[in-house]
Design a protein around this motif. Structure first.
Motif, PDB file in Angstrom:
ATOM      1  N   ARG A 386       0.839  -1.510   0.300  1.00 30.71           N
ATOM      2  CA  ARG A 386       0.399  -0.144   0.030  1.00 30.71           C
ATOM      3  C   ARG A 386       0.590   1.457   0.478  1.00 30.71           C
ATOM      4  NH1 ARG A 386      -4.514   2.082   4.501  1.00 30.71           N
ATOM      5  NH2 ARG A 386      -4.973   4.431   3.488  1.00 30.71           N
ATOM      6  N   ARG A 438      -1.803  10.307  -1.014  1.00 30.39           N
ATOM      7  CA  ARG A 438      -3.315   9.998  -1.640  1.00 30.39           C
ATOM      8  C   ARG A 438      -3.698  10.626  -2.433  1.00 30.39           C
ATOM      9  NH1 ARG A 438      -6.438  10.226   2.893  1.00 30.39           N
ATOM     10  NH2 ARG A 438      -4.687   9.952   4.279  1.00 30.39           N
ATOM     11  N   GLU A 456      -4.716   9.692   7.628  1.00 34.45           N
ATOM     12  CA  GLU A 456      -5.303   8.612   7.852  1.00 34.45           C
ATOM     13  C   GLU A 456      -4.713   7.475   9.437  1.00 34.45           C
ATOM     14  OE1 GLU A 456      -6.601   6.285   4.710  1.00 34.45           O
ATOM     15  OE2 GLU A 456      -8.201   8.250   4.498  1.00 34.45           O
TER      16      GLU A 456
HETATM   17 ZN    ZN Z   1      -8.046   5.500   3.174  1.00 35.94          ZN
END
Ligand code: ZN
Ligand code: URP
Ligand code: ZN
Ligand code: ZN
Length: 475
Positions: A386, A438, A456
């Motif tokens: 990720r 992101r 986050e």
């Molecule tokens: Zn997320």
């Protein structure tokens, strides 16, 4: 449109490769790499720039309660703003257990401190200081499962340290549960002995912090940590390695086939013991543990980065102000070195320093730079794929570098809440000019643009590199 954002014409650079392609971003993720990908709501022209994965600072301290009552200058807001400005999109600070406290309570408290504060993404390591039966049998296994899959242990500091038997117990737990163990390796009794001797001789200035925290004591503790890990048959990572003595121990272990990993930090490349000997009380600004050593140690650390002894390059940002707003020295006016809080700031300067001193000066190549600052920490702490690379399906955490831009480090230009940088006046080449986390811009030209709460919390998987030998399952 097919994409929210399209980044065109950049030279994409990962831990293993460099190639020209456009990057299509949708809903915060990379969904396409290629050419003539289609239409986008916004387009960023990266012509002439390197596009790297956003930095992962896998060792920093933010708003961490200290045993001696010292207060950290940075919490999650200023710390992550500063990180973003320096090209970092994920930080990993520490939820520290106090002796007598439940580990769960420490983690819950740390969430309260970080909720709604962060400008970039973040995960927690834990610090285990009191491995009671409850911690080992119940709390740690549950927490590791929930996404706290790494923890640090200390071999020194009275309020933090574990004895060898306790270390064996937590290493065995880590092996069973698949967690990565980070070790602060310094011999506590060597430090106490030398401190006592120095005090008797009246040698109490900042310089003597470096004498008390000897390279021999660091080497011995590193060797002991490696041996205890070998006995249990579990990987271990030695953090903030300062020079050749400890590097030799790690290389020795690695050459025996042990899964021993190493981390080093900018202070061991840029500073020496001489800095702790600066006029007046200025040396206090350079007090950290282990301390910076000498030019030969700096060379050894460069060699370790180049040859692959080190997998991770972190800041170990530990922010303490030198003076408060009224000019009162928070580190105590001419305090005994034992009472100077340990640690120096570095979240925002980590990547530019390694880029300029390492890549531009051709000590390490740029793929190694990406590995050390993003890809390896993602793998070692369970955030890969990720985080830590540029690939389809990964988060669009990207930083665009102008590799020839010149600038000079000035604390006035940094965004942490510390009133100095140990790197004041250092001239650098290369800087991150645009950073996305992101898919959203979190900094531009060294200025943060993200809001508190955008970042986050990331739950970490059990890392593959934490598996005992013979259990490699790949990614
Ligand atoms: Zn997320
Ligand atoms: O001196 C240092 N490094 N302070 C931060 C805490 C730690 O041990 O990493
Ligand atoms: Zn440490
Ligand atoms: Zn640290």
């Amino acid at each position: 449109p097919r994409f929210d954002t399209l980044i065109t014409n950049g030279l994409i650079t990962t831990a293993v490769d460099a190639y020209y392609a456009d990057i299509g971003i949708k809903n915060g993720r990379i969904t396409a790499l290629g050419h003539e990908l289609g239409d986008a709501a916004a387009e960023i022209d990266a012509e002439g720039l390197r596009v790297l994965p956003g930095g992962i600072d896998a060792h920093c301290h933010l708003d961490q309660p200290m045993g001696d009552g010292a207060v950290m200058a940075d919490g999650f807001y200023s710390g992550t703003r500063s990180a973003a400005a320096g090209g970092t999109t994920t930080v990993m600070p520490f939820a520290a257990q106090k002796k007598g406290q439940s580990l769960r309570a420490a983690v819950d408290d740390y969430h309260r401190r970080s909720d709604g504060q962060a400008c970039v993404d973040y995960a927690f390591h834990m610090i285990v200081t009191d491995p009671t039966e409850t911690v080992l049998k119940d709390e740690l296994p549950a927490l590791i499962e929930e996404g706290y899959s790494s923890f640090k242990i200390y071999m020194t500091y009275d309020d933090l340290k574990l004895n060898d038997r306790e270390i064996l117990n937590v290493l065995a737990l880590a092996r069973r549960e698949g967690a990565m163990v980070m070790v602060h390796a310094e011999n506590a009794d060597c430090i106490a002995y030398l401190s006592e001797l120095l005090t008797e001789c009246g040698n109490t200035g900042p310089y003597y912090h470096g004498v008390a925290h000897s390279s021999i004591g660091e080497r011995e503790a590193s060797h002991r940590a490696i041996s205890l890990a070998e006995l249990i048959d579990v990987p271990v990572l030695i953090v903030h390695v300062s020079g050749a003595d400890t590097i030799e121990q790690i290389r020795w272990a690695q050459s025996r086939g042990l899964r021993v990993y190493g981390e080093t930090c900018p202070q061991y490349l840029m500073l020496t013991a001489e800095d702790l000997d600066r006029d007046g009380f200025e040396g206090a600004k350079y007090v950290c543990s282990p301390p910076p050593r000498d030019p030969a140690a700096q060379e050894a650390v460069w060699e370790g980065l180049e040859s692959g002894v080190f997998q991770v390059f972190s800041s170990d940002h530990a922010p303490f102000r030198f003076e408060d707003t009224k000019g009162k020295k928070l580190r105590g006016e001419n305090a005994h070195f034992e009472h100077i809080p340990n640690g120096i700031p570095g979240l925002e300067t980590r990547l530019p320093i390694l880029f300029s001193e390492g890549v531009v000066k051709e000590r390490i190549d740029i793929t190694r730079f990406v590995a050390l600052t993003a890809t390896n920490p993602a793998k070692i702490y369970g955030l890969y794929p990720r985080k830590g690379t540029i690939a389809i399906g990964s988060d669009a955490d990207l930083t665009l570098w102008d590799t020839s831009a010149k600038n000079t480090i000035r604390n006035a230009d940094l965004h942490h809440d510390v009133d100095y940088t140990p790197y004041e006046g250092i001239e650098l080449t290369g800087r991150p000019v645009l950073t996305l986390c992101r898919g959203r811009v979190v900094s531009r030209d060294g200025q943060p643009e993200s809001d508190a709460g955008y970042g986050e919390f990331l739950a970490c998987a059990k890392p593959q590199p934490a598996r005992p030998r013979g259990n490699a399952k790949g990614f």
